[in-house]
Scaffold this motif. Structure first.
Motif, PDB file in Angstrom:
ATOM      1  N   VAL A   5       0.861  -1.175   0.000  1.00  0.00           N
ATOM      2  CA  VAL A   5       0.000   0.000   0.000  1.00  0.00           C
ATOM      3  C   VAL A   5       0.901   1.230   0.000  1.00  0.00           C
ATOM      4  O   VAL A   5       1.950   1.240   0.653  1.00  0.00           O
ATOM      5  CB  VAL A   5      -0.899   0.018   1.255  1.00  0.00           C
ATOM      6  N   TYR A   6       0.492   2.247  -0.749  1.00  0.00           N
ATOM      7  CA  TYR A   6       1.183   3.535  -0.714  1.00  0.00           C
ATOM      8  C   TYR A   6       0.243   4.540  -0.077  1.00  0.00           C
ATOM      9  O   TYR A   6      -0.880   4.742  -0.553  1.00  0.00           O
ATOM     10  CB  TYR A   6       1.575   3.990  -2.124  1.00  0.00           C
ATOM     11  N   VAL A   7       0.688   5.165   1.019  1.00  0.00           N
ATOM     12  CA  VAL A   7      -0.079   6.223   1.667  1.00  0.00           C
ATOM     13  C   VAL A   7       0.759   7.489   1.704  1.00  0.00           C
ATOM     14  O   VAL A   7       1.997   7.442   1.646  1.00  0.00           O
ATOM     15  CB  VAL A   7      -0.545   5.853   3.102  1.00  0.00           C
ATOM     16  N   ASN A   8       0.078   8.618   1.784  1.00  0.00           N
ATOM     17  CA  ASN A   8       0.734   9.901   1.927  1.00  0.00           C
ATOM     18  C   ASN A   8       0.322  10.470   3.276  1.00  0.00           C
ATOM     19  O   ASN A   8      -0.855  10.457   3.618  1.00  0.00           O
ATOM     20  CB  ASN A   8       0.341  10.843   0.782  1.00  0.00           C
ATOM     21  N   PRO A  68      -9.250  -2.933   2.090  1.00  0.00           N
ATOM     22  CA  PRO A  68      -9.165  -1.471   1.970  1.00  0.00           C
ATOM     23  C   PRO A  68      -9.996  -0.724   3.019  1.00  0.00           C
ATOM     24  O   PRO A  68      -9.522   0.245   3.607  1.00  0.00           O
ATOM     25  CB  PRO A  68      -9.663  -1.206   0.551  1.00  0.00           C
ATOM     26  N   ARG A  69     -11.206  -1.190   3.269  1.00  0.00           N
ATOM     27  CA  ARG A  69     -12.050  -0.504   4.267  1.00  0.00           C
ATOM     28  C   ARG A  69     -11.474  -0.634   5.673  1.00  0.00           C
ATOM     29  O   ARG A  69     -11.505   0.319   6.455  1.00  0.00           O
ATOM     30  CB  ARG A  69     -13.473  -1.054   4.218  1.00  0.00           C
ATOM     31  N   GLU A  70     -10.970  -1.825   6.015  1.00  0.00           N
ATOM     32  CA  GLU A  70     -10.369  -2.019   7.336  1.00  0.00           C
ATOM     33  C   GLU A  70      -9.103  -1.186   7.474  1.00  0.00           C
ATOM     34  O   GLU A  70      -8.859  -0.574   8.512  1.00  0.00           O
ATOM     35  CB  GLU A  70     -10.064  -3.493   7.585  1.00  0.00           C
ATOM     36  N   LEU A  71      -8.309  -1.127   6.409  1.00  0.00           N
ATOM     37  CA  LEU A  71      -7.102  -0.307   6.439  1.00  0.00           C
ATOM     38  C   LEU A  71      -7.470   1.162   6.634  1.00  0.00           C
ATOM     39  O   LEU A  71      -6.852   1.861   7.447  1.00  0.00           O
ATOM     40  CB  LEU A  71      -6.304  -0.491   5.155  1.00  0.00           C
ATOM     41  N   LEU A  72      -8.474   1.647   5.911  1.00  0.00           N
ATOM     42  CA  LEU A  72      -8.930   3.025   6.082  1.00  0.00           C
ATOM     43  C   LEU A  72      -9.325   3.278   7.535  1.00  0.00           C
ATOM     44  O   LEU A  72      -8.922   4.285   8.133  1.00  0.00           O
ATOM     45  CB  LEU A  72     -10.105   3.318   5.152  1.00  0.00           C
ATOM     46  N   ALA A  73     -10.081   2.365   8.115  1.00  0.00           N
ATOM     47  CA  ALA A  73     -10.510   2.527   9.513  1.00  0.00           C
ATOM     48  C   ALA A  73      -9.306   2.578  10.456  1.00  0.00           C
ATOM     49  O   ALA A  73      -9.259   3.413  11.373  1.00  0.00           O
ATOM     50  CB  ALA A  73     -11.450   1.387   9.907  1.00  0.00           C
ATOM     51  N   ARG A  74      -8.324   1.726  10.229  1.00  0.00           N
ATOM     52  CA  ARG A  74      -7.124   1.715  11.081  1.00  0.00           C
ATOM     53  C   ARG A  74      -6.317   3.005  10.928  1.00  0.00           C
ATOM     54  O   ARG A  74      -5.802   3.540  11.907  1.00  0.00           O
ATOM     55  CB  ARG A  74      -6.239   0.511  10.747  1.00  0.00           C
ATOM     56  N   LEU A  75      -6.191   3.488   9.702  1.00  0.00           N
ATOM     57  CA  LEU A  75      -5.454   4.740   9.485  1.00  0.00           C
ATOM     58  C   LEU A  75      -6.192   5.927  10.094  1.00  0.00           C
ATOM     59  O   LEU A  75      -5.570   6.836  10.650  1.00  0.00           O
ATOM     60  CB  LEU A  75      -5.196   4.953   7.993  1.00  0.00           C
ATOM     61  N   GLN A  76      -7.520   5.907  10.039  1.00  0.00           N
ATOM     62  CA  GLN A  76      -8.295   6.969  10.683  1.00  0.00           C
ATOM     63  C   GLN A  76      -8.138   6.919  12.205  1.00  0.00           C
ATOM     64  O   GLN A  76      -8.100   7.965  12.863  1.00  0.00           O
ATOM     65  CB  GLN A  76      -9.763   6.879  10.275  1.00  0.00           C
ATOM     66  N   GLU A 109      -5.092  -3.403  -6.802  1.00  0.00           N
ATOM     67  CA  GLU A 109      -6.498  -3.165  -6.443  1.00  0.00           C
ATOM     68  C   GLU A 109      -6.970  -1.783  -6.866  1.00  0.00           C
ATOM     69  O   GLU A 109      -6.221  -0.827  -6.840  1.00  0.00           O
ATOM     70  CB  GLU A 109      -6.702  -3.279  -4.925  1.00  0.00           C
ATOM     71  N   GLU A 110      -8.244  -1.737  -7.220  1.00  0.00           N
ATOM     72  CA  GLU A 110      -8.955  -0.478  -7.399  1.00  0.00           C
ATOM     73  C   GLU A 110     -10.162  -0.532  -6.477  1.00  0.00           C
ATOM     74  O   GLU A 110     -10.786  -1.585  -6.325  1.00  0.00           O
ATOM     75  CB  GLU A 110      -9.400  -0.309  -8.842  1.00  0.00           C
ATOM     76  N   VAL A 111     -10.468   0.589  -5.856  1.00  0.00           N
ATOM     77  CA  VAL A 111     -11.578   0.674  -4.910  1.00  0.00           C
ATOM     78  C   VAL A 111     -12.396   1.900  -5.264  1.00  0.00           C
ATOM     79  O   VAL A 111     -11.838   2.971  -5.500  1.00  0.00           O
ATOM     80  CB  VAL A 111     -11.066   0.794  -3.456  1.00  0.00           C
ATOM     81  N   ASP A 112     -13.714   1.746  -5.301  1.00  0.00           N
ATOM     82  CA  ASP A 112     -14.598   2.883  -5.529  1.00  0.00           C
ATOM     83  C   ASP A 112     -15.861   2.687  -4.707  1.00  0.00           C
ATOM     84  O   ASP A 112     -16.847   2.124  -5.177  1.00  0.00           O
ATOM     85  CB  ASP A 112     -14.926   3.032  -7.014  1.00  0.00           C
ATOM     86  N   PRO A 119      -7.090   3.990  -7.087  1.00  0.00           N
ATOM     87  CA  PRO A 119      -6.114   5.011  -6.744  1.00  0.00           C
ATOM     88  C   PRO A 119      -6.784   6.355  -6.460  1.00  0.00           C
ATOM     89  O   PRO A 119      -7.856   6.654  -6.961  1.00  0.00           O
ATOM     90  CB  PRO A 119      -5.202   5.083  -7.966  1.00  0.00           C
ATOM     91  N   HIS A 120      -6.093   7.148  -5.660  1.00  0.00           N
ATOM     92  CA  HIS A 120      -6.629   8.444  -5.249  1.00  0.00           C
ATOM     93  C   HIS A 120      -6.893   9.287  -6.497  1.00  0.00           C
ATOM     94  O   HIS A 120      -6.017   9.446  -7.342  1.00  0.00           O
ATOM     95  CB  HIS A 120      -5.629   9.154  -4.332  1.00  0.00           C
ATOM     96  N   PRO A 121      -8.101   9.830  -6.633  1.00  0.00           N
ATOM     97  CA  PRO A 121      -8.468  10.533  -7.870  1.00  0.00           C
ATOM     98  C   PRO A 121      -7.695  11.829  -8.143  1.00  0.00           C
ATOM     99  O   PRO A 121      -7.641  12.276  -9.279  1.00  0.00           O
ATOM    100  CB  PRO A 121      -9.960  10.815  -7.693  1.00  0.00           C
ATOM    101  N   HIS A 122      -7.080  12.421  -7.125  1.00  0.00           N
ATOM    102  CA  HIS A 122      -6.377  13.693  -7.314  1.00  0.00           C
ATOM    103  C   HIS A 122      -4.859  13.551  -7.195  1.00  0.00           C
ATOM    104  O   HIS A 122      -4.155  14.553  -7.157  1.00  0.00           O
ATOM    105  CB  HIS A 122      -6.866  14.739  -6.312  1.00  0.00           C
ATOM    106  N   MET A 123      -4.372  12.330  -7.155  1.00  0.00           N
ATOM    107  CA  MET A 123      -2.944  12.134  -6.892  1.00  0.00           C
ATOM    108  C   MET A 123      -2.047  12.854  -7.896  1.00  0.00           C
ATOM    109  O   MET A 123      -1.063  13.468  -7.522  1.00  0.00           O
ATOM    110  CB  MET A 123      -2.602  10.640  -6.827  1.00  0.00           C
ATOM    111  N   LYS A 124      -2.376  12.817  -9.166  1.00  0.00           N
ATOM    112  CA  LYS A 124      -1.503  13.404 -10.193  1.00  0.00           C
ATOM    113  C   LYS A 124      -1.545  14.929 -10.185  1.00  0.00           C
ATOM    114  O   LYS A 124      -0.689  15.572 -10.775  1.00  0.00           O
ATOM    115  CB  LYS A 124      -1.840  12.852 -11.569  1.00  0.00           C
ATOM    116  N   GLN A 125      -2.501  15.510  -9.497  1.00  0.00           N
ATOM    117  CA  GLN A 125      -2.590  16.967  -9.367  1.00  0.00           C
ATOM    118  C   GLN A 125      -1.772  17.479  -8.185  1.00  0.00           C
ATOM    119  O   GLN A 125      -1.680  18.688  -7.981  1.00  0.00           O
ATOM    120  CB  GLN A 125      -4.046  17.391  -9.180  1.00  0.00           C
ATOM    121  N   ARG A 126      -1.220  16.574  -7.404  1.00  0.00           N
ATOM    122  CA  ARG A 126      -0.558  16.942  -6.155  1.00  0.00           C
ATOM    123  C   ARG A 126       0.919  16.531  -6.188  1.00  0.00           C
ATOM    124  O   ARG A 126       1.248  15.360  -6.012  1.00  0.00           O
ATOM    125  CB  ARG A 126      -1.263  16.275  -4.973  1.00  0.00           C
ATOM    126  N   ASP A 127       1.791  17.493  -6.381  1.00  0.00           N
ATOM    127  CA  ASP A 127       3.226  17.203  -6.397  1.00  0.00           C
ATOM    128  C   ASP A 127       3.688  16.585  -5.086  1.00  0.00           C
ATOM    129  O   ASP A 127       4.596  15.762  -5.073  1.00  0.00           O
ATOM    130  CB  ASP A 127       4.035  18.465  -6.691  1.00  0.00           C
TER     131      ASP A 127
END
Length: 147
Positions: A5-8, A68-76, A109-112, A119-127
């Motif tokens: 997983v790649y997180v920012n 993905p949902r469990e990972l999101l919950a853990r990161l939150q 994986e792709e999640v929607d 993948p994050h929808p705005h990633m390429k807009q964010r240096d």
């Protein structure tokens, strides 16, 4: 099945570097084998709102078996353990924050779903997302597809 997983991780309030270090250490507890690859820090202006407070961001790659949902919950949970303050104001706009952790990509994986798009929808807009991703793609070749 384990996958990378790649997180920012970002912070623009308080001791920004200490908040990020704390988040990385807590993410290491979620990582299978405890191994975490971390990029160099990138400093940037806030994205999506105006503030005098610059962000420090790092990219992190780690391996997990969480859905993905469990990972999101853990990161939150990690975010709330560092700072219980909201990331948005009463009208839903972004505001300054001590910590922000975003799932950017999950290997294979792709999640929607309403709470998560990968993948994050705005990633390429964010240096501040792409620069660490480029750095880490040398060690995590699957990331090259997002460049």
């Amino acid at each position: 099945m384990p996958r990378q997983v790649y997180v920012n991780i970002g912070s623009n309030q308080g001791d920004r570097h200490a908040h990020i270090e704390q988040a990385v250490a807590l993410i290491a507890n979620l990582a299978q084998g405890g191994e975490v690859l971390q990029s160099a820090a990138v400093e940037s202006e806030p994205w999506g709102y105006v503030s005098e407070n610059r962000f420090v961001n790092v990219g992190v790659v780690f391996c997990t078996s969480f859905s993905p949902r469990e990972l999101l919950a853990r990161l939150q949970e990690i975010e709330r353990s560092i700072s219980p303050a909201s990331h948005r104001d009463a009208e839903g706009r972004y505001i300054d924050r001590e910590i922000d952790i975003d799932i950017i990509a999950i290997e294979g994986e792709e999640v929607d779903v309403p709470e998560l798009t990968v993948p994050h929808p705005h990633m390429k807009q964010r240096d501040f997302v792409m620069e660490p991703l480029r750095e880490l793609s040398d060690s995590a070749a699957w990331l090259k597809k997002y460049l």
